[in-house]
Design a protein around this motif. Sequence first.
Motif, PDB file in Angstrom:
ATOM      1  N   TYR A   1     111.009 103.762 -36.761  1.00 26.46           N
ATOM      2  CA  TYR A   1     112.151 104.387 -36.092  1.00 26.46           C
ATOM      3  C   TYR A   1     111.795 104.645 -34.624  1.00 26.46           C
ATOM      4  O   TYR A   1     110.802 105.298 -34.329  1.00 26.46           O
ATOM      5  CB  TYR A   1     112.516 105.703 -36.773  1.00 26.46           C
ATOM      6  CG  TYR A   1     113.422 105.537 -37.976  1.00 26.46           C
ATOM      7  CD1 TYR A   1     114.735 105.989 -37.942  1.00 26.46           C
ATOM      8  CD2 TYR A   1     112.961 104.925 -39.140  1.00 26.46           C
ATOM      9  CE1 TYR A   1     115.568 105.842 -39.046  1.00 26.46           C
ATOM     10  CE2 TYR A   1     113.782 104.770 -40.241  1.00 26.46           C
ATOM     11  CZ  TYR A   1     115.087 105.219 -40.192  1.00 26.46           C
ATOM     12  OH  TYR A   1     115.905 105.060 -41.269  1.00 26.46           O
TER      13      TYR A   1
ATOM     14  N   ARG B   1     120.010  99.620 -41.496  1.00 25.80           N
ATOM     15  CA  ARG B   1     119.272  99.217 -40.308  1.00 25.80           C
ATOM     16  C   ARG B   1     119.079  97.699 -40.319  1.00 25.80           C
ATOM     17  O   ARG B   1     119.070  97.079 -41.374  1.00 25.80           O
ATOM     18  CB  ARG B   1     117.913  99.927 -40.247  1.00 25.80           C
ATOM     19  CG  ARG B   1     118.026 101.441 -40.275  1.00 25.80           C
ATOM     20  CD  ARG B   1     116.659 102.113 -40.314  1.00 25.80           C
ATOM     21  NE  ARG B   1     116.002 102.050 -39.009  1.00 25.80           N
ATOM     22  CZ  ARG B   1     114.785 101.557 -38.833  1.00 25.80           C
ATOM     23  NH1 ARG B   1     114.102 101.060 -39.855  1.00 25.80           N
ATOM     24  NH2 ARG B   1     114.247 101.544 -37.623  1.00 25.80           N
TER      25      ARG B   1
ATOM     26  N   THR C   1     119.413 101.116 -36.137  1.00 23.65           N
ATOM     27  CA  THR C   1     120.485 101.592 -37.017  1.00 23.65           C
ATOM     28  C   THR C   1     121.789 100.877 -36.701  1.00 23.65           C
ATOM     29  O   THR C   1     122.204 100.793 -35.555  1.00 23.65           O
ATOM     30  CB  THR C   1     120.673 103.111 -36.866  1.00 23.65           C
ATOM     31  OG1 THR C   1     119.468 103.774 -37.274  1.00 23.65           O
ATOM     32  CG2 THR C   1     121.835 103.608 -37.716  1.00 23.65           C
TER      33      THR C   1
ATOM     34  N   HIS D   1     119.398 110.527 -41.444  1.00 22.98           N
ATOM     35  CA  HIS D   1     118.716 110.008 -40.260  1.00 22.98           C
ATOM     36  C   HIS D   1     117.502 110.857 -39.881  1.00 22.98           C
ATOM     37  O   HIS D   1     116.737 110.455 -39.002  1.00 22.98           O
ATOM     38  CB  HIS D   1     119.684 109.979 -39.073  1.00 22.98           C
ATOM     39  CG  HIS D   1     120.791 108.991 -39.221  1.00 22.98           C
ATOM     40  ND1 HIS D   1     120.704 107.692 -38.767  1.00 22.98           N
ATOM     41  CD2 HIS D   1     122.015 109.113 -39.772  1.00 22.98           C
ATOM     42  CE1 HIS D   1     121.838 107.055 -39.021  1.00 22.98           C
ATOM     43  NE2 HIS D   1     122.643 107.898 -39.638  1.00 22.98           N
TER      44      HIS D   1
ATOM     45  N   GLU E   1     119.162 105.667 -32.616  1.00 22.23           N
ATOM     46  CA  GLU E   1     118.020 104.915 -33.150  1.00 22.23           C
ATOM     47  C   GLU E   1     118.231 103.421 -32.948  1.00 22.23           C
ATOM     48  O   GLU E   1     119.314 102.891 -33.182  1.00 22.23           O
ATOM     49  CB  GLU E   1     117.832 105.247 -34.625  1.00 22.23           C
ATOM     50  CG  GLU E   1     116.437 104.966 -35.146  1.00 22.23           C
ATOM     51  CD  GLU E   1     116.232 103.520 -35.552  1.00 22.23           C
ATOM     52  OE1 GLU E   1     115.173 102.958 -35.197  1.00 22.23           O
ATOM     53  OE2 GLU E   1     117.122 102.942 -36.216  1.00 22.23           O
TER      54      GLU E   1
END
Length: 361
Positions: free
Chosen positions: A190, A183, A150, A159, A147
């Motif tokens: 996302y 994050r 992240t 997640h 991601e």
Amino acid sequence: MTGMDDHDDPRGLFRRARALEAEGDHRRAASVYDRAYGLDPTDAEVAEARRTLLDRLAVVEHGLRFRYVPAGTFLMGSDVGDPDESPVHPVRLGGHWMAETAVSWSTYCDLMGWEPPPIGFPKEEQGAKMAGFHLHEENKIRLQYCEDATTRAVDWHAHAVGQKWRRGGEEVDASELFGTPPREDPRRPYRYDTKPMVAVSWQSAEALCERLSTDEVRYRLPSEAEWERAARGGLVGRRHPWGDAPPTPERCDFDRFDAFSILPMRALPPNGYGLYAMTGSVWEWTSDRYDAQGYPADAPPPPADGDRVLRGGSWADCAEVVTVSFRMSRASGDWRTGRWGDHLAPNIGFRLCREEITPAG
């Protein structure tokens, strides 16, 4: 430069390359510029002319930018590394293109016609229980590491954004049970575009190559020699894509095992061919089987079912590994056949090689 052969004279080669470029013979010009640059990478005029032409030869297909690696001979291997890196030997290669970065999870799913991350499943395979189970296990790792925003992997359940879980008789979000992954900006949607896809088998990489290839253009995993030439970026006899200076956080994504995260692929400068993260980031599959004897001329070919070679080191590896000549190998399993493999790790990915097919006759 009296007494110097034109083949070894950077300025003479530069003039020859300029003439070829003026004639429209861009690929031959790129090879000659590349030779001149290898002899003297400090010549700013040569470096700029080479960079400009290589930019012109780049190709964008399927949403990916492929950088041209000119035809030529380079010195492969190292005599100061591990035994399987030697001996140093010349290898002649034709021109080809390498993807600017490794393949991201979003890109893989899009080009394969799958559901996008975080689902990451083939639409036609949803009911295949065994194959689905193995792919699901791969995707658990990708959820944690692929991601964009992240900054640290935690339990994979956290997640799984949007997935619902049951607590008693109540349906709740993953965050209520497992917390929220750290994050850069919790408000960002996302996405899975800027980091490399991980936990990839070579079989899955080749499935994408087969899907994209046509009668005119072939996509494939690079050979070891193609990968190493591309990683060197035109430099001769250097340990790293940027030269002989040791790795630093400003040059390479490495030695961050305790961070449990991968940097975006374009976070650090590209090499001389415009390729990002050729060392560090993730190990990259090649098409070659591994031979522990290195490169002896009389060595028999390794077995067809042997381990495949991985190159480049990763975010989790030490400085000694992230060189252009270090070699590693692993076995790999295909989730489509319900097989496990040693590719199930958060630091194994792949990059596409592109070649144009010349019609016979």
